[in-house]
Design an enzyme around this catalytic site. Structure first.
Site, PDB file in Angstrom:
ATOM      1  N   SER A  41       0.819  -1.220   0.000  1.00 47.67           N
ATOM      2  CA  SER A  41       0.000   0.000   0.000  1.00 47.67           C
ATOM      3  C   SER A  41       0.853   1.270   0.000  1.00 47.67           C
ATOM      4  CB  SER A  41      -0.890   0.008   1.245  1.00 47.67           C
ATOM      5  OG  SER A  41      -1.510   1.259   1.359  1.00 47.67           O
ATOM      6  N   LYS A  92     -14.221  -3.759   2.548  1.00 50.50           N
ATOM      7  CA  LYS A  92     -15.030  -2.537   2.487  1.00 50.50           C
ATOM      8  C   LYS A  92     -16.514  -2.766   2.764  1.00 50.50           C
ATOM      9  CE  LYS A  92     -12.033   0.115  -0.537  1.00 50.50           C
ATOM     10  NZ  LYS A  92     -11.872   0.796  -1.812  1.00 50.50           N
ATOM     11  N   ASN A 113     -14.822   2.992   3.402  1.00 50.51           N
ATOM     12  CA  ASN A 113     -13.354   2.975   3.317  1.00 50.51           C
ATOM     13  C   ASN A 113     -12.713   3.843   4.399  1.00 50.51           C
ATOM     14  OD1 ASN A 113     -13.762   5.575   2.312  1.00 50.51           O
ATOM     15  ND2 ASN A 113     -12.039   5.421   0.899  1.00 50.51           N
ATOM     16  N   GLY A 153     -17.721  -5.033  -8.423  1.00 49.27           N
ATOM     17  CA  GLY A 153     -17.375  -5.248  -7.019  1.00 49.27           C
ATOM     18  C   GLY A 153     -17.578  -3.983  -6.209  1.00 49.27           C
TER      19      GLY A 153
HETATM   20  P1  NAP Z   1     -13.602  -6.197  -5.720  1.00 48.34           P
HETATM   21  O1  NAP Z   1     -14.682  -5.735  -4.807  1.00 48.34           O
HETATM   22  O2  NAP Z   1     -12.875  -7.450  -5.427  1.00 48.34           O
HETATM   23  O3  NAP Z   1     -14.269  -6.296  -7.205  1.00 48.34           O
HETATM   24  C1  NAP Z   1     -13.523  -6.689  -8.313  1.00 48.34           C
HETATM   25  C2  NAP Z   1     -14.431  -6.888  -9.523  1.00 48.34           C
HETATM   26  O4  NAP Z   1     -13.589  -7.316 -10.580  1.00 48.34           O
HETATM   27  C3  NAP Z   1     -15.483  -7.972  -9.351  1.00 48.34           C
HETATM   28  O5  NAP Z   1     -16.613  -7.640 -10.132  1.00 48.34           O
HETATM   29  C4  NAP Z   1     -14.803  -9.210  -9.930  1.00 48.34           C
HETATM   30  O6  NAP Z   1     -15.683 -10.148 -10.485  1.00 48.34           O
HETATM   31  C5  NAP Z   1     -14.025  -8.584 -11.064  1.00 48.34           C
HETATM   32  N1  NAP Z   1     -12.843  -9.401 -11.392  1.00 48.34           N
HETATM   33  C6  NAP Z   1     -11.860  -9.755 -10.544  1.00 48.34           C
HETATM   34  N2  NAP Z   1     -10.929 -10.495 -11.188  1.00 48.34           N
HETATM   35  C7  NAP Z   1     -11.367 -10.610 -12.461  1.00 48.34           C
HETATM   36  C8  NAP Z   1     -10.880 -11.265 -13.612  1.00 48.34           C
HETATM   37  N3  NAP Z   1      -9.712 -11.923 -13.574  1.00 48.34           N
HETATM   38  N4  NAP Z   1     -11.611 -11.177 -14.757  1.00 48.34           N
HETATM   39  C9  NAP Z   1     -12.778 -10.472 -14.790  1.00 48.34           C
HETATM   40  N5  NAP Z   1     -13.286  -9.830 -13.726  1.00 48.34           N
HETATM   41  C10 NAP Z   1     -12.594  -9.896 -12.590  1.00 48.34           C
HETATM   42  O7  NAP Z   1     -12.462  -5.081  -5.858  1.00 48.34           O
HETATM   43  P2  NAP Z   1     -12.635  -3.498  -5.799  1.00 48.34           P
HETATM   44  O8  NAP Z   1     -12.538  -3.005  -4.404  1.00 48.34           O
HETATM   45  O9  NAP Z   1     -13.841  -3.119  -6.571  1.00 48.34           O
HETATM   46  O10 NAP Z   1     -11.290  -3.025  -6.551  1.00 48.34           O
HETATM   47  C11 NAP Z   1     -11.136  -3.202  -7.938  1.00 48.34           C
HETATM   48  C12 NAP Z   1      -9.821  -2.549  -8.394  1.00 48.34           C
HETATM   49  O11 NAP Z   1      -9.890  -1.136  -8.160  1.00 48.34           O
HETATM   50  C13 NAP Z   1      -8.597  -3.038  -7.607  1.00 48.34           C
HETATM   51  O12 NAP Z   1      -7.514  -3.180  -8.486  1.00 48.34           O
HETATM   52  C14 NAP Z   1      -8.320  -1.917  -6.620  1.00 48.34           C
HETATM   53  O13 NAP Z   1      -6.947  -1.829  -6.290  1.00 48.34           O
HETATM   54  C15 NAP Z   1      -8.752  -0.699  -7.434  1.00 48.34           C
HETATM   55  N6  NAP Z   1      -9.154   0.404  -6.557  1.00 48.34           N
HETATM   56  C16 NAP Z   1      -8.424   1.553  -6.646  1.00 48.34           C
HETATM   57  C17 NAP Z   1      -8.783   2.639  -5.846  1.00 48.34           C
HETATM   58  C18 NAP Z   1      -7.987   3.914  -5.939  1.00 48.34           C
HETATM   59  O14 NAP Z   1      -8.041   4.723  -4.999  1.00 48.34           O
HETATM   60  N7  NAP Z   1      -7.288   4.151  -7.030  1.00 48.34           N
HETATM   61  C19 NAP Z   1      -9.863   2.552  -4.960  1.00 48.34           C
HETATM   62  C20 NAP Z   1     -10.597   1.354  -4.909  1.00 48.34           C
HETATM   63  C21 NAP Z   1     -10.219   0.283  -5.722  1.00 48.34           C
HETATM   64  P3  NAP Z   1     -16.188 -11.444  -9.663  1.00 48.34           P
HETATM   65  O15 NAP Z   1     -17.294 -10.950  -8.780  1.00 48.34           O
HETATM   66  O16 NAP Z   1     -16.628 -12.378 -10.710  1.00 48.34           O
HETATM   67  O17 NAP Z   1     -14.974 -11.934  -8.891  1.00 48.34           O
END
Ligand code: NAP
Length: 315
Positions: A41, A92, A113, A153
């Site tokens: 992080s 979260k 968050n 997600g």
């Molecule tokens: P999450 O709740 O785990 O959701 C991830 C989503 O992506 C789910 O819909 C999941 O589908 C899908 N997914 C995961 N692996 C996949 C794959 N190989 N192929 C297709 N779909 C896939 O995660 P999140 O919190 O939303 O975070 C998502 C991304 O955003 C992460 O990389 C995180 O680091 C980034 N993020 C960045 C910030 C920032 O401040 N820049 C803030 C928040 C998040 P399934 O339900 O089918 O598993």
């Protein structure tokens, strides 16, 4: 017990590093991040840089936490008077159970968050991802535009609610799992009942996503595909390389991922002359908003937070 011996060279390194470290005293206030994993992080780097600039005697640490221990750990950290906590993947949504109250945005998104200490050893749950996500879009006119969001997600919820706040016309959410996609769309439709915005879900396993990609003004990657070494069966590009063959140069690509910088998907977008946005500004903005909520100070040194994170990414 065998004691380790520190070679002379390492001792010098240690001394030069410790000279730059913040001094932690008995009065230092603690803040931190709960997630799993947290060792990569950037939050400790950018938060501690901000506190130093603001003259706050605060220290931010990353705390690895298993889902099964989340309630106990949040309770314990409140009891020892942590000034605030950030919460990241995968907690979260689970952390809602540790909150005694929620802000309106956190309640709408059903994701938290940021935890803010309240009286009686309670936590107030807030969500700064929505505003963090919108910050880099503020100079782009997206009113009545078409948006595609890949992933359904936790962060996709903040993305969709944020896009509704800036009055986009239509959001197409692309998912790979029928069940979670349906639940996501139903929840969002319920929340957005009073909105003119249209929201639809497309399962990439059953339908071609190309027409939606081709008509999109903005495409957001809200999956971890492309992050570090994380890939799906098609590689490190969401929906596979072939999907992006006819991508218009007028489409803005926004990847929530900030490491690597740029991701393979944003590299592809740059090759097609698209405007690209990575996740670093969102990370910095959501962190700065958390500091505002914990400290009450409006002036948070966003530029210093960003440059400290960028410097760390380059090492
Ligand atoms: P999450 O709740 O785990 O959701 C991830 C989503 O992506 C789910 O819909 C999941 O589908 C899908 N997914 C995961 N692996 C996949 C794959 N190989 N192929 C297709 N779909 C896939 O995660 P999140 O919190 O939303 O975070 C998502 C991304 O955003 C992460 O990389 C995180 O680091 C980034 N993020 C960045 C910030 C920032 O401040 N820049 C803030 C928040 C998040 P399934 O339900 O089918 O598993």
């Amino acid at each position: 017990m065998r004691r380790g011996v520190v070679p002379e060279q390492s001792l010098n390194d240690y001394e030069s590093t410790s000279a730059q470290m913040i001094t932690i005293t008995g009065k230092t206030n603690l803040v931190g991040l709960l997630g799993q994993p947290v060792n990569h992080s950037l939050s400790p780097i950018m938060h501690n840089a901000a506190y130093e600039e603001m003259g706050l005697d605060w220290c931010y640490i990353a705390i690895p936490c298993d889902k099964k221990n989340l309630k106990q750990i949040t309770t314990a950290l409140r009891l020892i008077e942590f000034k605030g906590l950030n919460v990241t993947i995968p907690h979260k949504q689970e952390v809602l159970k540790a909150c005694n109250k929620l802000t309106l945005i956190a309640n709408n998104i059903q994701a938290v968050n940021t935890l803010i200490p309240e009286e009686n050893n309670e936590w107030l749950g807030a969500n700064t991802d929505l505003e963090g996500f919108l910050a880099p879009l503020k100079h782009h006119d997206l009113i009545k535009k078409n948006v595609v969001v890949i992933g359904c997600g936790g962060s996709a919820r903040a993305v969709v609610m944020g896009l509704n706040n800036i009055n986009v016309k239509k959001i197409t959410v692309i998912g790979r799992n029928e069940n979670s996609l349906n639940i996501f769309i139903q929840n969002m439709q319920k929340l957005l009942q009073k909105s003119d915005m249209v929201i639809n879900g497309i399962n990439s396993k059953n339908l071609s996503v190309t027409p939606y990609i081709e008509e999109a003004d903005l495409i957001v990657n809200a999956t971890p595909i492309g992050m570090n070494s994380k890939t799906n069966e098609e590689g490190s590009i969401p929906l596979g390389q072939e999907t992006w063959k006819n991508l218009s140069s007028k489409t803005i690509l926004y990847d929530l991922i900030y490491t690597p910088r740029p991701t393979d998907w944003l590299k592809l977008g740059k090759q097609k002359n698209c405007l690209t946005i990575d996740g670093l500004d969102m990370l910095v903005e959501q962190g700065a908003l958390s500091i505002q909520l914990w400290s009450g100070f409006k002036d948070v040194p966003i530029k210093i937070m960003k440059s400290s994170a960028e410097k760390h990414l380059m090492v």
